[in-house]
Scaffold this motif. Structure first.
Motif, mmCIF file in Angstrom:
data_model
loop_
_atom_site.group_PDB
_atom_site.id
_atom_site.type_symbol
_atom_site.label_atom_id
_atom_site.label_comp_id
_atom_site.label_asym_id
_atom_site.label_seq_id
_atom_site.Cartn_x
_atom_site.Cartn_y
_atom_site.Cartn_z
ATOM 1 N N ASN A 1 -10.515 22.111 18.263
ATOM 2 C CA ASN A 1 -9.245 22.562 17.683
ATOM 3 C C ASN A 1 -8.065 21.749 18.208
ATOM 4 O O ASN A 1 -7.150 21.410 17.452
ATOM 5 C CB ASN A 1 -9.032 24.050 17.975
ATOM 6 C CG ASN A 1 -10.021 24.917 17.238
ATOM 7 O OD1 ASN A 1 -10.450 24.599 16.136
ATOM 8 N ND2 ASN A 1 -10.414 26.021 17.850
ATOM 9 N N ASN A 2 -8.073 21.433 19.495
ATOM 10 C CA ASN A 2 -6.989 20.641 20.077
ATOM 11 C C ASN A 2 -6.909 19.248 19.464
ATOM 12 O O ASN A 2 -5.821 18.680 19.336
ATOM 13 C CB ASN A 2 -7.147 20.538 21.595
ATOM 14 C CG ASN A 2 -6.753 21.808 22.318
ATOM 15 O OD1 ASN A 2 -6.028 22.643 21.780
ATOM 16 N ND2 ASN A 2 -7.234 21.957 23.543
ATOM 17 N N CYS A 3 -8.048 18.693 19.090
ATOM 18 C CA CYS A 3 -8.045 17.368 18.450
ATOM 19 C C CYS A 3 -7.201 17.387 17.181
ATOM 20 O O CYS A 3 -6.340 16.523 16.981
ATOM 21 C CB CYS A 3 -9.466 16.931 18.122
ATOM 22 S SG CYS A 3 -10.407 16.321 19.522
ATOM 23 N N PHE A 4 -7.429 18.359 16.337
ATOM 24 C CA PHE A 4 -6.690 18.442 15.075
ATOM 25 C C PHE A 4 -5.197 18.652 15.310
ATOM 26 O O PHE A 4 -4.376 18.171 14.540
ATOM 27 C CB PHE A 4 -7.246 19.566 14.198
ATOM 28 C CG PHE A 4 -8.554 19.231 13.562
ATOM 29 C CD1 PHE A 4 -8.631 18.317 12.518
ATOM 30 C CD2 PHE A 4 -9.724 19.815 14.015
ATOM 31 C CE1 PHE A 4 -9.843 17.995 11.932
ATOM 32 C CE2 PHE A 4 -10.946 19.502 13.433
ATOM 33 C CZ PHE A 4 -11.007 18.589 12.391
ATOM 34 N N LYS A 5 -4.849 19.351 16.361
ATOM 35 C CA LYS A 5 -3.435 19.616 16.648
ATOM 36 C C LYS A 5 -2.714 18.398 17.208
ATOM 37 O O LYS A 5 -1.490 18.397 17.305
ATOM 38 C CB LYS A 5 -3.316 20.777 17.636
ATOM 39 C CG LYS A 5 -3.754 22.097 17.052
ATOM 40 C CD LYS A 5 -3.640 23.211 18.068
ATOM 41 C CE LYS A 5 -4.074 24.518 17.434
ATOM 42 N NZ LYS A 5 -3.827 25.656 18.302
ATOM 43 N N ASN A 6 -3.487 17.372 17.577
ATOM 44 C CA ASN A 6 -2.892 16.204 18.221
ATOM 45 C C ASN A 6 -3.225 14.884 17.536
ATOM 46 O O ASN A 6 -2.995 13.820 18.101
ATOM 47 C CB ASN A 6 -3.322 16.164 19.690
ATOM 48 C CG ASN A 6 -2.676 17.271 20.484
ATOM 49 O OD1 ASN A 6 -1.513 17.180 20.841
ATOM 50 N ND2 ASN A 6 -3.419 18.339 20.742
ATOM 51 N N HIS B 1 -1.331 14.144 6.418
ATOM 52 C CA HIS B 1 0.131 14.103 6.338
ATOM 53 C C HIS B 1 0.815 14.090 7.705
ATOM 54 O O HIS B 1 2.047 14.131 7.778
ATOM 55 C CB HIS B 1 0.630 15.283 5.495
ATOM 56 C CG HIS B 1 0.138 15.222 4.086
ATOM 57 N ND1 HIS B 1 0.675 14.383 3.138
ATOM 58 C CD2 HIS B 1 -0.889 15.861 3.474
ATOM 59 C CE1 HIS B 1 0.018 14.523 2.004
ATOM 60 N NE2 HIS B 1 -0.940 15.406 2.178
ATOM 61 N N GLY B 2 0.030 14.035 8.773
ATOM 62 C CA GLY B 2 0.600 13.962 10.113
ATOM 63 C C GLY B 2 1.365 15.209 10.516
ATOM 64 O O GLY B 2 2.398 15.119 11.178
ATOM 65 N N LEU B 3 0.847 16.365 10.139
ATOM 66 C CA LEU B 3 1.539 17.625 10.408
ATOM 67 C C LEU B 3 0.895 18.373 11.576
ATOM 68 O O LEU B 3 -0.201 18.900 11.450
ATOM 69 C CB LEU B 3 1.509 18.523 9.163
ATOM 70 C CG LEU B 3 2.172 17.974 7.904
ATOM 71 C CD1 LEU B 3 1.904 18.891 6.718
ATOM 72 C CD2 LEU B 3 3.666 17.803 8.131
#
Length: 196
Positions: free
Chosen positions: A110-115, A173-175
């Motif tokens: 999950n942290n990967c996607f957030k960063n 989209h880099g969000l």
């Protein structure tokens, strides 16, 4: 967060299972308050000899043919252990845009996607094939196409992978979480103004 659409990069292999976050970024380097600068400490206890300065010539990421690698290929249960987000920050700061493994620890995933680091789960057989191909390549490169959810090497390897639609949209989209909130800034402002 940097967007991720199509990325071509050199593959670095880390032929180890159950790599935990303390191995990714040892605890003594967690005192920084900013998100940057952690790349120099990535896999520190493996990358360097006991003096903390001399590169360990036997460590996979120190091989000359993987310098500048941006895709990490590793084994199952990558990112296990504590929930430190610093592990992803270190991978990102080092230059990795994607990590390919048969499985990931949930919080790390999950942290990967957030960063902005794309975690890609492939079967153990596919990961093994990539390891074999990487050993022959000098250097070995992959293209990761998030929009079409496919990985190719231009030499006959092509596999699809799945990413949740919402996460895929955010990566394309880099969000990150803050950027998603700011998409609603006008509504937030209107709400605050209405409350006086």
């Amino acid at each position: 967060m940097q967007n991720f659409t199509v990325h071509q990069g050199v593959v670095a292999t880390l032929d180890r299972a159950n790599v935990d976050t303390d191995q990714i970024i040892p605890k003594q380097f967690l005192k920084r308050i900013e998100r940057t600068g952690f790349g120099q400490f990535l896999f520190f206890d493996w990358r360097f000899l006991e003096d903390g300065e001399t590169e360990n010539p036997d460590f996979e990421l120190n091989r000359i043919n993987v310098k500048g690698a941006s895709i990490l290929l590793t084994r199952q249960n990558f990112g296990s252990g504590s929930s430190r987000e610093h592990a992803v920050w270190a991978l990102d700061d080092y230059g990795f845009r994607a990590v390919i493994a048969p499985s990931f620890a949930d919080i790390f995933f999950n942290n990967c996607f957030k960063n902005g680091v794309l975690p890609i789960a492939l079967s153990e057989e596919d990961v093994e094939e990539l390891f074999q191909r990487a050993e022959k390549g000098n250097p070995y490169q992959l293209t990761v196409d998030l929009e079409n959810q496919v990985i190719t090497d231009g030499q006959g390897f092509e596999r699809s992978f799945e990413v949740d639609a919402s996460r895929r949209h955010n990566m394309l989209h880099g969000l990150d979480d803050i950027a998603q909130t700011l998409l609603h800034e006008d509504k937030i402002t209107a709400f605050e103004e209405a409350r006086g």
